[in-house]
Design a protein around this motif. Structure first.
Motif, mmCIF file in Angstrom:
data_model
loop_
_atom_site.group_PDB
_atom_site.id
_atom_site.type_symbol
_atom_site.label_atom_id
_atom_site.label_comp_id
_atom_site.label_asym_id
_atom_site.label_seq_id
_atom_site.Cartn_x
_atom_site.Cartn_y
_atom_site.Cartn_z
ATOM 1 N N SER A 147 0.830 -1.202 0.000
ATOM 2 C CA SER A 147 0.000 0.000 0.000
ATOM 3 C C SER A 147 0.868 1.258 0.000
ATOM 4 N N THR B 156 -1.478 3.174 -7.905
ATOM 5 C CA THR B 156 -2.622 3.941 -8.395
ATOM 6 C C THR B 156 -2.159 5.206 -9.109
ATOM 7 N N THR B 157 -1.173 5.870 -8.518
ATOM 8 C CA THR B 157 -0.670 7.105 -9.121
ATOM 9 C C THR B 157 -0.134 6.835 -10.529
HETATM 10 N N1 LIG Z 1 -3.961 13.274 -4.086
HETATM 11 C C1 LIG Z 1 -2.910 13.009 -3.289
HETATM 12 N N2 LIG Z 1 -2.416 13.965 -2.474
HETATM 13 C C2 LIG Z 1 -1.362 13.724 -1.681
HETATM 14 N N3 LIG Z 1 -0.710 12.544 -1.622
HETATM 15 C C3 LIG Z 1 -1.140 11.551 -2.400
HETATM 16 C C4 LIG Z 1 -2.268 11.730 -3.272
HETATM 17 N N4 LIG Z 1 -2.470 10.569 -3.940
HETATM 18 C C5 LIG Z 1 -1.529 9.715 -3.491
HETATM 19 N N5 LIG Z 1 -0.731 10.294 -2.572
HETATM 20 C C6 LIG Z 1 0.411 9.664 -1.898
HETATM 21 O O1 LIG Z 1 1.235 9.074 -2.873
HETATM 22 C C7 LIG Z 1 1.692 7.800 -2.448
HETATM 23 C C8 LIG Z 1 1.305 6.733 -3.451
HETATM 24 O O2 LIG Z 1 -0.101 6.600 -3.467
HETATM 25 P P1 LIG Z 1 -0.863 5.569 -4.394
HETATM 26 O O3 LIG Z 1 -2.314 5.858 -4.240
HETATM 27 O O4 LIG Z 1 -0.312 5.619 -5.767
HETATM 28 O O5 LIG Z 1 -0.509 4.194 -3.712
HETATM 29 P P2 LIG Z 1 -1.007 2.714 -4.078
HETATM 30 O O6 LIG Z 1 0.193 1.949 -4.440
HETATM 31 O O7 LIG Z 1 -2.106 2.766 -5.056
HETATM 32 O O8 LIG Z 1 -1.530 2.205 -2.662
HETATM 33 P P3 LIG Z 1 -2.827 1.318 -2.313
HETATM 34 O O9 LIG Z 1 -2.444 -0.113 -2.522
HETATM 35 O O10 LIG Z 1 -3.033 1.624 -0.852
HETATM 36 O O11 LIG Z 1 -3.958 1.774 -3.169
HETATM 37 C C9 LIG Z 1 1.106 7.582 -1.074
HETATM 38 O O12 LIG Z 1 2.096 7.919 -0.129
HETATM 39 C C10 LIG Z 1 -0.039 8.543 -0.997
HETATM 40 O O13 LIG Z 1 -0.251 8.980 0.312
#
Ligand SMILES: Nc1ncnc2c1ncn2[C@@H]1O[C@H](COP(=O)(O)OP(=O)(O)OP(=O)(O)O)[C@@H](O)[C@H]1O
Ligand SMILES: [Mg+2]
Lengths: 259, 355
Positions: free
Chosen positions: B40, B45-46
């Protein structure tokens, strides 16, 4: 036993609350002109109402202002709610508090303030100033009705529309607005009800050239209560009651609005 | 064989003071099933949102069929997304949800009807046309979301943990259905999950990420059998991660012994990390016949095998065998050279300042 007491108590409270209105309604059907006695049932006062040119004119302005102010305040309020939703958390809190202020403000303060503003800007009091005032005091309520609906919507709904090829304008028209439509309708109903209902703010901002129903009733009552006033008040009560029932019905269906 | 379809070059995204995605490079080929896998917050997602056009990269490029995609708005990109919480249009019925993308493109009604019906059949939702989407179960909503995206026949489908909200049985079923659809439609899937088993069973290529950095890209077999570092080894399946020293090519020492292995190209006496999967350790009853001697300290029955912890002089080993050795018994352990995976120490391609 306790239950019975509770019921009687509730009954008394409601009787006390609604007694004046019930008396008003009953007497609007009273044949006798004097208020003390019952002279038989009649629709005459209602018929008289529609013969009176002054009343017809006041009714016309009341509805015209209610319709225009509802349309404009609903559009402006909805756009404002969409904007507020996109703000940062801090910005949102600040704007919402500013928004709630006129809601909690006594009407008389709002009315006097608007009147002072118009006079200082040398705008002659009349139809336009009354209309502007109604728009102004309705907008915060529309925002309060629409915002929860926007926040309920999945935050990726707009993105999903864009993802499927919709331009931002198309997504707004075909997805966002329909998704929040229940909130918009609630907002519009509230704005319409408030506009019909309002006396204090109208009184201060209407000037002498226009009169709506509530102002008319007030000025007629000052000259002594005629049975036509009872009939007119009864009609206004019924209209507002029906609108409130519609709004509450929508609430029951889970389409919650806060008011 | 197949051409590169999407290329990510040095792609970077920062939020305030966190770097969500940190200079990743990745090439995705046509018809490939690529999975972004990681814990996580690692930036999966980003990354997906940047490809979809919902997030602007701070640095780097996204190429689609060789053309720069950075400044193309989301609604003009030939990719569709299945969002994590579906994001269905609640004021439309199932049919209209699926038809949305086609209506936007002003496709004639008769063709819309044909394609929507075909799609609903494919996701097993025939007869649900007029249902309100709120009245559907999670699995059914999921299928509507997939149909709504696939009906547009995109080149690429982005899926963000699409099965995350489903129960285990439904998950397994949907995994198979998704794979079937991907194969039969010939669409490139970019799939996000934090479930390593799902990633290994479904993908052609697995991309393991941590802290916004790609750790390893490879086939599921590569990732499982030859993890490149401690992080990947620890994240994918259970394993014994052991510190050791690479004496010379094909010779590694750990736990006070020298073992043959199949790795080379390290400096003499370079410190390394070694991975041995629990199922690759054989047990012999006679301790003298084993390369490592140890005492069984715990035995747990796991259905398909017994999971035992065996303590040598210096460390513990996790071992999975179908034959049980009683607690307290002294046994020997053997490992084939090919099952010893040697990894460079400290090769975690991670932002050190964040650690
Ligand atoms: N809109 C936003 N504003 C600030 N920080 C963000 C935003 N979106 C994501 N982050 C930060 O960027 C990082 C990566 O987030 P991301 O959503 O891409 O993770 P992920 O791999 O999809 O995790 P998960 O498995 O929990 O969905 C995290 O530390 C998150 O807190
Ligand atoms: Mg995520």
């Amino acid at each position: 036993m306790v239950k019975a007491i509770k019921r009687v108590y509730m009954g008394l409270v409601f009787l006390f609350l609604y007694a004046p209105i019930i008396v008003l309604i009953v007497f609007s059907f009273n044949k006798s002109k004097s208020r003390g006695q019952w002279g038989g049932f009649t629709f005459d006062w209602y018929i008289d109402l529609f013969k009176d040119r002054q009343i017809r004119e006041a009714l016309y302005f009341t509805i015209l202002i209610a319709v225009i102010s509802t349309v404009i305040s609903t559009i402006v309020g909805t756009i404002a709610a969409l904007g507020i939703n996109n703000m940062s958390r801090l910005g949102r809190t600040i704007v919402l508090n500013i928004n709630n202020l006129p809601v909690l403000n006594p009407d008389i303060v709002t009315g006097v303030a608007l009147m002072t503003l118009f006079i200082s800007l040398r705008i002659e009091l009349g139809f336009i100033t009354m209309l502007i005032s109604h728009i102004v005091f309705s907008i915060p309520y529309v925002i309060l009705a629409v915002l929860p609906k926007i926040r309920q919507m999945n935050k990726h709904t707009a993105e999903a529309a864009l993802d499927l090829g919709a331009t931002p304008a198309y997504a707004m028209r075909k997805v966002i607005i329909p998704e929040i439509m229940p909130g918009i309708i609630s907002g519009a109903l509230i704005a319409f009800t408030l506009s019909i209902d309002d006396f204090v703010i109208s009184f201060f901002t209407a000037g002498t050239s226009v009169t709506n129903l509530s102002i008319l009733i007030y000025s007629m009552a000052k000259r002594g209560v005629k049975p036509t006033i009872n009939a007119l008040s009864t009609l206004m009560f019924v209209v507002v009651l029906v609108l409130m029932l519609i709004i509450n019905k929508k609430n029951d269906k889970g389409e919650d609005i806060i008011i | 064989m197949s051409k590169p379809l999407i290329e990510l070059r040095n792609l970077t995204k920062r939020y305030n003071n966190t770097t969500a995605v940190d200079g990743i490079n990745l090439t995705i080929k046509e018809n490939e099933f690529v999975t972004l896998l990681g814990p996580s917050g690692c930036g999966k997602t980003t990354t997906l949102r940047m490809i979809g056009g919902f997030e602007d990269p701070d640095e780097g490029e996204i190429l689609f069929e060789g053309k720069l995609l950075n400044n193309v708005p989301a609604y003009k990109r030939n990719v569709n997304t299945v969002f994590q919480r579906y994001a269905l249009f609640t004021h439309m019925n199932v049919y209209e949800n699926v038809a949305f993308g086609l209506r936007v493109k002003k496709i004639p009604n008769s063709e819309i009807d044909r394609r929507v019906k075909k799609m609903l059949k494919m996701v097993d939702l025939e007869g649900f046309e007029n249902r309100n989407v709120d009245s559907l179960s999670g699995g059914q909503q999921q299928r509507v979301a997939i149909a709504r995206a696939l009906v547009n026949e995109p080149k690429v489908l982005l899926l963000d943990e699409p099965l995350g909200a489903l129960d285990l049985k439904l998950r397994k079923e949907m995994q198979i259905e998704l794979l079937d659809m991907q194969r039969s439609l010939g669409i490139t899937f970019i799939y996000v999950t934090h479930d390593q088993e799902e990633a290994l069973t479904m993908s052609d290529t697995v991309v393991v990420m941590n802290k916004g950095v790609i750790q390893q890209v490879g086939t599921p077999e590569d990732i499982y059998n030859e993890p490149i570092n401690r992080f990947v080894a620890g994240f994918i399946g259970e394993s014994n991660i052991i510190e050791g020293v690479m004496l010379e090519d094909y010779k590694v020492s750990f736990d006070g012994m020298v073992f043959d292995c199949v790795d080379k190209g390290f400096a003499p006496n370079e410190p390394v990390d070694i991975v041995i999967r629990p199922e690759d350790i054989r047990i012999v009853v006679n301790p003298e016949e084993g390369m490592i001697k140890g005492r069984v300290t715990s035995v747990v029955f796991k259905g398909v095998h017994y999971e035992m912890i065996i303590e040598s002089d210096t460390r513990e080993y996790l071992v999975q065998r179908t034959k049980m050795f009683p607690e307290g018994s002294i046994v020997g352990m053997n490992v084939q050279p090919a099952d010893i995976q040697v990894m460079k120490r400290g090769s975690t391609p991670c932002n050190e300042e964040e650690g």
